[in-house]
Design a protein around this motif. Structure first.
Motif: not given
Length: 389
Positions: A224, A270, A226-227, A229, A231
């Motif tokens: 996840l 993150y 590269n999500r 929302a 981070q």
């Protein structure tokens, strides 16, 4: 996401905060700190440590355990991270038992004789081999907080066995199976044996389930990454609220807490928001660095303080310790005074933690890393050892 060497600084800071909560949880002084639910439920920090351990150990070693001899190096390094400070604190307590023995021979007596009950010789042998919470004992013994170190070390062996048995292609599946089976077993114990002591099986079940929950949380973290929302500041605020609510209300089932901690760790991993930036200041990072020493030293510090107060109570002939709901609580002044005593305890504890970190933790870790054939510092990981209540 391509794996890279990362320090999860915000998680390390949370580890330091949790270690202080455990220290305050055990320090019975009838002040305002004592009655706050966040402190009264401070032992919930231990399942958090278990999940965090699984997360960072997986980050540090998942790509290295295929190497020849990697399993032995892994266990030597983990032993070197856990055992030196455990051994030193245990020997301090053994020394105190000998002091108690000498005092008894000179006519002094206490509520418990030397080398008896929780500080018996059989339990000492178990502690020396880190078995005090793996083989059944009626209660926590010697440095009571070290029970989680016992379960942690043998959970490393379980983790290594699952990785080895599953092979490189099926490791995630193997960890999923271990996660499900350990979770079901923990839930069964919680439902069927709710009063089971953590030194009699409940602790090991918590550790294995928590560790594999952290392991799979790391796998999810990679997928996840590269999500956007996940981070930012809002996910971190949500995770912070979840953390506070868990410690404030302490749900009945630890298995539920472990799943919630997995979500919290995922959202903070993150480190892209304002909360994480706030947790990356020097003071908080230093607190995280000292967390293992805080965890293992606090039992000795508050035990010595209680002994001193008991002696003073006998000399003065007035009650300084009260029995509240079956627990001995220091109570010799208004709440603000007892809070000052608690703050003094934390100050002494932090000084001791700085010394044990510098003179025991770091040299011990470097020595065993050299034995394992690696560089002095070993993998850059944080949060790898649970500090328990």
């Amino acid at each position: 996401m391509t794996e890279r060497q990362v320090r999860f600084d915000a998680l390390d800071s949370w580890r330091g905060i949790a270690a202080l909560l455990v220290a305050l949880f055990h320090f019975q002084a009838a002040g305002n700190f004592y009655i706050v639910p966040l402190v009264r439920h401070g032992n919930l920090a231990v399942p958090f440590f278990f999940v965090l351990s699984g997360f960072v150990i997986t980050h540090a070693y998942r790509a290295k355990l295929d190497e020849r001899g990697a399993g032995i190096r892994f266990m030597v390094r983990r032993f070197g991270r856990l055992y030196p400070l455990h051994f030193v604190t245990l020997m301090v307590l053994v020394g105190l038992e000998f002091a108690k023995l000498i005092a008894v021979q000179h006519g002094f007596s206490g509520s418990e004789g030397p080398f008896q009950n929780t500080n018996s010789v059989p339990s000492l042998i178990a502690n020396l081999f880190l078995l005090q919470a793996v083989i059944p004992f009626p209660d926590l013994s010697w440095n009571a907080a070290s029970w989680s170190i016992s379960t942690e070390f043998y959970t490393y062996l379980v983790f290594l066995a699952v990785y080895s048995a599953a092979g490189a292609r099926h490791r995630i599946l193997g960890c999923v199976i271990a996660f499900i089976l350990s979770g079901l077993f923990l839930l069964y114990l919680e439902v069927s044996y709710p009063t089971l002591n953590i030194a009699s099986g409940m602790g090991m079940a918590q550790c294995v389930f928590g560790f594999f929950a952290g392991n799979l949380t790391y796998e999810l973290y990679l997928r996840l990454y590269n999500r956007p929302a996940l981070q930012g500041t809002w996910p971190e605020l949500l995770a912070t609220v979840m953390m506070v609510l868990l410690f404030w209300f302490k749900p009945r089932f630890i298995s539920f807490d472990i799943l919630a901690f997995s979500v919290i760790i995922l959202l903070f991993a993150y480190e892209g928001g304002a909360v994480a930036r706030g947790l990356r200041n020097r003071v908080m990072l230093r607190l995280g660095e000292l967390s293992y020493s805080i965890y293992l030293c606090h039992f000795i510090i508050f035990s010595l303080m209680f002994v001193a107060v008991r002696v003073l109570q006998g000399k003065l002939g007035i009650a300084l310790i009260e029995r509240v709901n079956g627990i001995d609580v220091m109570d010799f002044g208004p709440h603000w005074l007892m809070d000052l005593v608690a703050l003094g305890y934390l100050a002494v504890l932090l000084v001791c933690a700085v010394m044990t970190y510098r003179w025991i933790e770091v040299p011990g870790r470097r020595y065993f890393n050299r034995l394992a054939g690696g560089r002095g510092k070993g993998p850059a990981i944080v949060g790898a050892e649970p500090r328990q209540a």
